[in-house]
Scaffold this motif. Structure first.
Motif, mmCIF file in Angstrom:
data_model
loop_
_atom_site.group_PDB
_atom_site.id
_atom_site.type_symbol
_atom_site.label_atom_id
_atom_site.label_comp_id
_atom_site.label_asym_id
_atom_site.label_seq_id
_atom_site.Cartn_x
_atom_site.Cartn_y
_atom_site.Cartn_z
ATOM 1 N N SER A 419 -22.317 9.526 7.702
ATOM 2 C CA SER A 419 -23.744 9.760 7.926
ATOM 3 C C SER A 419 -24.357 10.673 6.879
ATOM 4 C CB SER A 419 -23.969 10.362 9.320
ATOM 5 O OG SER A 419 -23.215 11.556 9.416
ATOM 6 N N ASP A 420 -23.614 11.687 6.454
ATOM 7 C CA ASP A 420 -24.246 12.719 5.635
ATOM 8 C C ASP A 420 -24.124 12.450 4.149
ATOM 9 O OD1 ASP A 420 -25.043 13.969 7.859
ATOM 10 O OD2 ASP A 420 -23.358 15.369 7.908
ATOM 11 N N PHE A 421 -24.553 11.282 3.711
ATOM 12 C CA PHE A 421 -24.590 11.035 2.281
ATOM 13 C C PHE A 421 -26.016 10.680 1.889
ATOM 14 C CE2 PHE A 421 -25.104 6.485 2.500
ATOM 15 C CZ PHE A 421 -24.544 6.161 3.725
ATOM 16 N N LEU A 422 -26.325 10.882 0.630
ATOM 17 C CA LEU A 422 -27.688 10.641 0.168
ATOM 18 C C LEU A 422 -27.649 9.708 -1.033
ATOM 19 C CD1 LEU A 422 -27.481 14.019 0.926
ATOM 20 C CD2 LEU A 422 -29.893 13.476 1.050
ATOM 21 N N GLU A 423 -28.588 8.781 -1.059
ATOM 22 C CA GLU A 423 -28.608 7.753 -2.103
ATOM 23 C C GLU A 423 -29.121 8.317 -3.420
ATOM 24 O OE1 GLU A 423 -27.508 4.780 -1.634
ATOM 25 O OE2 GLU A 423 -27.434 4.555 0.559
ATOM 26 N N ALA A 424 -28.427 7.961 -4.484
ATOM 27 C CA ALA A 424 -28.859 8.352 -5.820
ATOM 28 C C ALA A 424 -28.332 7.315 -6.799
ATOM 29 C CB ALA A 424 -28.312 9.736 -6.172
ATOM 30 N N THR A 425 -28.911 7.252 -7.971
ATOM 31 C CA THR A 425 -28.403 6.340 -8.993
ATOM 32 C C THR A 425 -28.243 7.083 -10.316
ATOM 33 O OG1 THR A 425 -30.558 5.640 -9.806
ATOM 34 C CG2 THR A 425 -29.634 4.376 -7.972
ATOM 35 N N SER A 426 -27.407 6.482 -11.160
ATOM 36 C CA SER A 426 -27.189 7.037 -12.498
ATOM 37 C C SER A 426 -27.131 5.885 -13.489
ATOM 38 C CB SER A 426 -25.883 7.823 -12.543
ATOM 39 O OG SER A 426 -25.565 8.158 -13.880
ATOM 40 N N ILE A 427 -27.736 6.057 -14.654
ATOM 41 C CA ILE A 427 -27.621 4.992 -15.658
ATOM 42 C C ILE A 427 -26.246 5.004 -16.313
ATOM 43 C CG2 ILE A 427 -30.094 4.802 -16.128
ATOM 44 C CD1 ILE A 427 -29.704 6.466 -18.633
ATOM 45 N N PHE A 428 -25.413 5.973 -15.959
ATOM 46 C CA PHE A 428 -24.083 6.047 -16.549
ATOM 47 C C PHE A 428 -22.980 5.542 -15.616
ATOM 48 C CE2 PHE A 428 -26.516 9.386 -18.724
ATOM 49 C CZ PHE A 428 -26.358 8.947 -20.031
ATOM 50 N N GLY A 429 -23.284 5.346 -14.341
ATOM 51 C CA GLY A 429 -22.249 4.935 -13.411
ATOM 52 C C GLY A 429 -22.762 4.979 -11.985
ATOM 53 N N SER A 430 -21.871 5.344 -11.065
ATOM 54 C CA SER A 430 -22.246 5.409 -9.648
ATOM 55 C C SER A 430 -22.176 6.854 -9.184
ATOM 56 C CB SER A 430 -21.269 4.579 -8.813
ATOM 57 O OG SER A 430 -21.259 3.262 -9.289
ATOM 58 N N VAL A 431 -23.154 7.232 -8.373
ATOM 59 C CA VAL A 431 -23.207 8.621 -7.946
ATOM 60 C C VAL A 431 -23.603 8.689 -6.473
ATOM 61 C CG1 VAL A 431 -25.608 8.923 -8.732
ATOM 62 C CG2 VAL A 431 -24.115 10.907 -8.591
ATOM 63 N N GLN A 432 -22.938 9.571 -5.745
ATOM 64 C CA GLN A 432 -23.278 9.806 -4.337
ATOM 65 C C GLN A 432 -23.291 11.308 -4.067
ATOM 66 O OE1 GLN A 432 -20.282 7.856 -4.772
ATOM 67 N NE2 GLN A 432 -21.152 5.812 -4.476
ATOM 68 N N PHE A 433 -24.122 11.683 -3.137
ATOM 69 C CA PHE A 433 -24.153 13.082 -2.694
ATOM 70 C C PHE A 433 -23.723 13.143 -1.228
ATOM 71 C CE2 PHE A 433 -26.972 13.260 -6.299
ATOM 72 C CZ PHE A 433 -26.811 14.532 -6.816
ATOM 73 N N PHE A 434 -22.945 14.152 -0.894
ATOM 74 C CA PHE A 434 -22.484 14.364 0.481
ATOM 75 C C PHE A 434 -22.891 15.761 0.929
ATOM 76 C CE2 PHE A 434 -19.947 11.183 -1.499
ATOM 77 C CZ PHE A 434 -19.781 10.214 -0.515
ATOM 78 N N SER A 435 -23.428 15.827 2.121
ATOM 79 C CA SER A 435 -23.920 17.111 2.631
ATOM 80 C C SER A 435 -22.771 18.032 3.007
ATOM 81 C CB SER A 435 -24.775 16.904 3.885
ATOM 82 O OG SER A 435 -25.847 16.073 3.590
#
Ligand code: HEM
Length: 591
Positions: A419-435
């Motif tokens: 549940s505690d992840f936030l969507e983000a993007t990167s032009i260099f790859g894949s990125v995720q944020f976790f609370s």
């Protein structure tokens, strides 16, 4: 958007006087002494800055792996890595998506952010003198926008976008170089390595940007002064004039009849793919279909591209026209050199790469109910197919920390899987944020943590340990949002902190408050840091901590509630040891 970009830097400092800063260094054009011998002790000295010299920033170099935290590097790395969504603190890629996007969210037809940034970087660099080592990409363009060689609004628009991304630790010129690199990549151009560490000028440099009406000989001499030979000049001009175009409103001596209702500034693009970084500038030149008004313009006296491109018998243009890959590769190399042309006394750091695991906006504080809370995010970045395919809802991400007595917490998971992840993007790859939202027992405290994580529940966990020592956290001096507030001009601001009371006497405690103010002659800001004493004001939510408060007025220049341009560094000497909490979150709470 421009948001809160600071990551938290919580560092324990020694009070060894042998590491004292060599001398006060103000941020001037002359302030380019090499301080790198001193830099590794950045987090282990106290120093009395009224204005910071950016040379004092520690940039990771090959010999020294990156160790979190590093406030200046962390901010630029955030800008670099996160392109949109959560954690997109720079908003740079959004500003050039699509590549044709014009300033003011696309509302200025005929103009193009990506092209304006590239032109601005070139004009900033173009006054470099390779014989003296002075000038280069140093932000002096922000003092030079009213010169005839800098015609047009592009420079002001660019400076106004990047100035708020600079901080007391991050230079305008670094943000501009980074912006050009991201823009070119986003326009299908080459990957250009980014090396941080540029230092901003505090005054205008000498003039010297090439202009269309000048002779070929003058252009060759100007590029030679900049450090580029005659062949490199041909290539670099083509590498610039593949994006954007020329505007009649600014260059009526070169362009006629282009202004219409739909084209109010009368832009004529340099090639038919003005929003793709490709070799059409060369192919169209050679097959006589070019519309570049510096090639086929009505005024032969300003057809500088024609003279430059033909000056080696078209050899460079033929090579470019034959292969887009060759064009991209050559332009990548030349633009890297252009962006890394800095005053000879400036030493750039190593090439930046997105960090695989990084804390973001992590803070330790007493919450409203008196609990000691560790709050923020863990960012995971990867370039593999596995990273691209990963579902963050199925990614275990856990913190395991070590308390202040050296005891490791038993596999303590603080990130909510699913549940505690936030969507983000990167032009260099894949990125995720976790609370992260964990509670720490104040008596045990916390000294560091590692992150155990995987791309799915089935895989073995990988441990990210920040180069071996874990991610350091100090729990001695802590910023408190509660009770802190941000004053307007000439009004009190209050910074509230808690300091541990079981570690000896507090012999010194203060806040360094950095804010932006107008800079005479420039459209960019300068940063001023003032120091205010933290005074013991009483008990805290915990018997192990006391509250210390600083109240002060900043009345030099303008203060703003814009969260991006103020920061607070806390320092306390407790029991003879210095502790710091750097780059605390900007205050949204007005006093
Ligand atoms: C002899 C050298 C050069 C001359 C005389 C020259 C001249 C010009 C002129 C007159 C314009 C039109 C500006 C406008 O109307 O907004 C322009 C645009 C531009 N130049 Fe150059 N330039 C030179 C070299 C370079 C170099 C080396 C680069 C970058 C590597 C560069 C990048 C650009 C870009 C990207 C634009 C498009 C700007 C826009 O669309 O807003 N130029 N140049």
């Amino acid at each position: 958007m421009v948001g809160n970009t600071s990551s938290f830097a919580l560092s324990e400092l020694s009070s060894d006087p042998s590491t004292a800063r060599p001398r006060q260094c103000y941020k001037t054009r002359q302030c380019t002494e090499n301080l790198r011998h001193w830099l590794p002790s950045f987090f282990s000295v106290m120093w009395p800055p009224k204005a910071f010299c950016l040379a004092s920033v520690l940039w990771p170099a090959a010999a020294q792996a990156y160790i979190w935290p590093n406030p200046a590097y962390d901010t630029l790395e955030d800008y670099y890595t996160v392109s949109s969504g959560f954690g997109d603190s720079g908003g740079i890629v959004d500003e050039v998506t699509p590549c044709s996007l014009s300033p003011a969210s696309g509302s200025t037809p005929g103009r193009q952010n990506a092209a304006e940034w590239l032109r601005t970087a070139y004009h900033d660099m173009a006054t470099y003198d390779s014989t003296t080592g002075l000038g280069g990409l140093d932000g002096s363009i922000t003092f030079e926008t009213d010169r005839p060689e800098n015609i047009g609004t592009a420079f002001n628009t660019t400076a106004l976008f990047f100035a708020p991304l600079s901080t007391n630790r991050v230079s305008f010129s670094d943000t501009l170089a980074l912006g050009v690199i991201l823009a070119i990549k986003n326009c299908a151009g080459p990957n250009i390595p980014f090396r941080p560490g540029r230092i901003d000028a505090t005054e205008a440099g000498p003039p010297g940007v090439p202009q269309p009406q000048e002779s070929l000989e003058t252009h060759i001499a100007e590029f030679a002064r900049q450090g580029f030979n005659a062949t490199e000049m041909i290539a670099l001009v083509a590498c610039g004039h593949t994006l954007g175009g020329i505007h009649q409103i600014d260059f009526p001596q070169s362009v006629q009849g282009a202004i219409t209702n739909d084209n109010p500034e009368g832009v004529v693009h340099f090639d038919d793919t003005f929003d793709v970084y490709d070799n059409h500038i060369a192919t169209q030149y050679l097959n006589n279909s070019s519309v570049d008004q510096l090639i086929v313009g009505f005024n032969s006296a300003t057809n500088s591209d024609a003279a430059i491109f033909a000056s080696d018998g078209n050899q460079t243009m033929r090579e470019f026209a034959e292969s887009n890959d060759a064009f991209l590769s050559r332009c990548g190399d030349l633009l890297e050199r252009m962006l890394n042309t800095v005053p000879s006394s400036v030493q750039l750091g190593d090439v930046m790469e997105p960090l695989p695991v990084k804390p973001y906006q992590l803070s330790l504080f007493f919450n409203a109910t008196g609990g000691l809370e560790l709050s923020g995010y863990i960012r995971i970045f990867g370039t593999s197919a596995e990273a691209a395919a990963a579902n963050p809802a199925n990614m275990p991400v856990q913190l395991v920390w070590t308390d202040r007595h050296g005891t490791t917490s038993p596999g303590y998971s603080t990130t909510g899987v699913g549940s505690d992840f936030l969507e983000a993007t990167s032009i260099f790859g894949s990125v995720q944020f976790f609370s992260v939202d964990a509670f720490i027992d104040p008596s045990a405290g916390i000294s560091s943590f590692v992150v155990d994580w995987a791309y799915d529940m089935q895989s073995a966990l990988t441990t990210a340990d920040n180069g071996g020592g874990g991610f350091p956290l100090q729990d001695v001096v802590l910023f408190q949002h509660a009770g802190s507030c941000h004053g307007a001009v000439n009004q009190n601001s209050t910074i509230n902190t808690v300091i541990r009371n079981d570690m000896g006497a507090v012999s010194s405690a203060y806040v360094d408050y950095s804010y932006s103010t107008n800079q005479e002659g420039s459209i960019a800001f300068k940063y001023v840091t003032i120091r205010a004493e933290l005074v013991h004001t009483g008990n805290s939510p915990s018997p192990l901590y006391d509250t210390y408060t600083a109240t002060f007025v900043a009345n030099d220049g303008f203060l703003t509630l814009d969260a991006s341009i103020v920061s607070y560094d806390l320092t306390a000497v407790v029991g003879g040891t210095t502790y710091q909490s750097l780059d605390n979150p900007q205050l949204f709470t007005p006093c």
